[in-house]
Design a protein around this motif. Sequence first.
Motif, short mmCIF file in Angstrom:
data_model
loop_
_atom_site.label_atom_id
_atom_site.label_comp_id
_atom_site.label_asym_id
_atom_site.label_seq_id
_atom_site.Cartn_x
_atom_site.Cartn_y
_atom_site.Cartn_z
N ARG A 279 0.74 -1.10 -0.16
CA ARG A 279 -0.05 0.15 0.02
C ARG A 279 0.79 1.34 -0.11
N GLU A 331 -5.91 3.53 7.48
CA GLU A 331 -7.02 2.87 6.73
C GLU A 331 -6.66 1.41 6.95
N ASP A 335 -9.43 -0.96 8.48
CA ASP A 335 -10.22 -1.81 7.73
C ASP A 335 -9.45 -3.16 7.32
N PRO A 337 -6.76 -5.98 5.65
CA PRO A 337 -6.32 -6.25 4.42
C PRO A 337 -7.38 -6.83 3.79
N THR A 338 -7.22 -6.67 2.22
CA THR A 338 -8.29 -7.61 1.48
C THR A 338 -7.79 -8.81 1.57
N PRO A 339 -8.83 -9.91 1.14
CA PRO A 339 -8.55 -11.16 0.96
C PRO A 339 -7.26 -11.55 0.11
N ARG A 340 -7.37 -10.91 -1.07
CA ARG A 340 -5.98 -10.94 -2.16
C ARG A 340 -4.90 -10.52 -1.54
N GLU A 341 -4.95 -9.36 -0.62
CA GLU A 341 -3.57 -8.94 -0.15
C GLU A 341 -3.03 -9.83 0.63
N THR A 342 -3.80 -10.52 1.75
CA THR A 342 -3.55 -11.60 2.49
C THR A 342 -3.09 -12.69 1.96
N ARG A 392 -6.86 -14.13 7.78
CA ARG A 392 -7.04 -12.76 7.50
C ARG A 392 -7.62 -11.92 8.64
N SER A 393 -8.21 -12.80 9.31
CA SER A 393 -8.86 -11.65 10.54
C SER A 393 -7.59 -11.81 11.49
N ALA A 396 -5.96 -8.71 10.11
CA ALA A 396 -6.61 -7.41 10.42
C ALA A 396 -6.29 -6.87 11.95
#
Length: 422
Positions: A279, A331, A335, A337-342, A392-393, A396
């Motif tokens: 990012r 940010e 929020d 990371p997105t699933p794709r980022e993870t 992912r959680s 986050a």
Amino acid sequence: MKRPSARTVLGNGLQVVVVEAPGAPLAEIRLVVPYALTDPREASVRELLAARLGTGSATRDRQAVADRTADLGAELSTVVTVEQLLLSASVLSEGLEGTLELLGDLLVRPAYRDLPPSAGPSAGPSAGPSAGPAAAPAPRPAGPRTALRRAVLTHAFGPHPLAAEPAPPSPVTTDELYALHRRAVVPAGSVLLVMTGAAPGHVLQLVTEHLGPWTGGPSGLTLPPFRRAEPTPGRLALHHPGVGQALLLTAGPAVPSTDPGHAALHLARLVLGGHSSSRLTQRLRERHALAYAVSADLRENAAGSWLEIECAGAPGTADRMAAEVTDVLRELADDGPTPRETERVRRYAAGFTRFALATRAEEASALAGFAARGMDVDWLPAYAEVLGAVTRSQVAEAAAGFLQPSRTLTATIDDDQEGTTR
């Protein structure tokens, strides 16, 4: 891959780790000695000792050491970090015993007679006060990056040897070199790692024979912990005329690599600024062209652990970089990371752990570092499995806990701003 290994402590306090590498044509030797600059006044003698260690002994001059090394088919090197002195040797397997004998000779019977030309008459280990002073290493004036790093560490964690400015270079006598060697280059507190195809029992016997006579320690040259476990947050702006660029450096909270939450934080850090699609890179370099160098790293040593963002851009952009970094942190913390980022950073991290062990030399250095910190030599392969299991959680949650701008010190240095702290 888990490698068979044996670990013991010799009577002189030297920790020895032998890692089996069946069929390896080379033996890798790594000696890790605590060597932190705990007293800025010792900077000159510390640097000169590190440069001269391994170049001679009471029984071998520089040429004799070079000839013996060549005969063994070995390569010797010395590296100094903020914490340690690392002596490395790579040698043909049949030269292992000879290299251990040479290493023991250099450690037990050091000779600092091979000093710079301005040192005056040469003297051996029994040199007295009449020995001429050696020229200290050439001075390295602190540049803006170093000044910024020292300011960040001091403001974030309080006064500490990591942030202290070394004393100006000064002449060093042979007496001072031998005194520091006796105090600092010692077995108690040091770690020797040998990676070889030979049987561990045989290797331990050789190590005991050749390094057992080495005595002394512990040296006490270890970094003390930071006064504060977490950095003091805020905004620090420095002015450095003629810097020619804008620099940004942050210090945020983190946990050590042995902490159960480290893997999730590691992945959050990669999403933030650990690779070309992170990012920070996308925001500061690709979208706004504010920075030509962007990185985010987890720093860790005996002093403590912290998350560091570093950016470099054109003069006059420091405040804009700071604002964008703050927004990206907020940010990602809010929020996640997105699933794709993870998934992307999980694959990236897994590949990097394999790359770190790509060669036997790299593996030996990595394992020696783990052993010196009291960790299992198989820590990295096990860590790769842990990374693969992070959800992912969890990433986050780590981002929410560690990346909030309110917990981060953001510091800049620029040509176009007055030095202020707020």
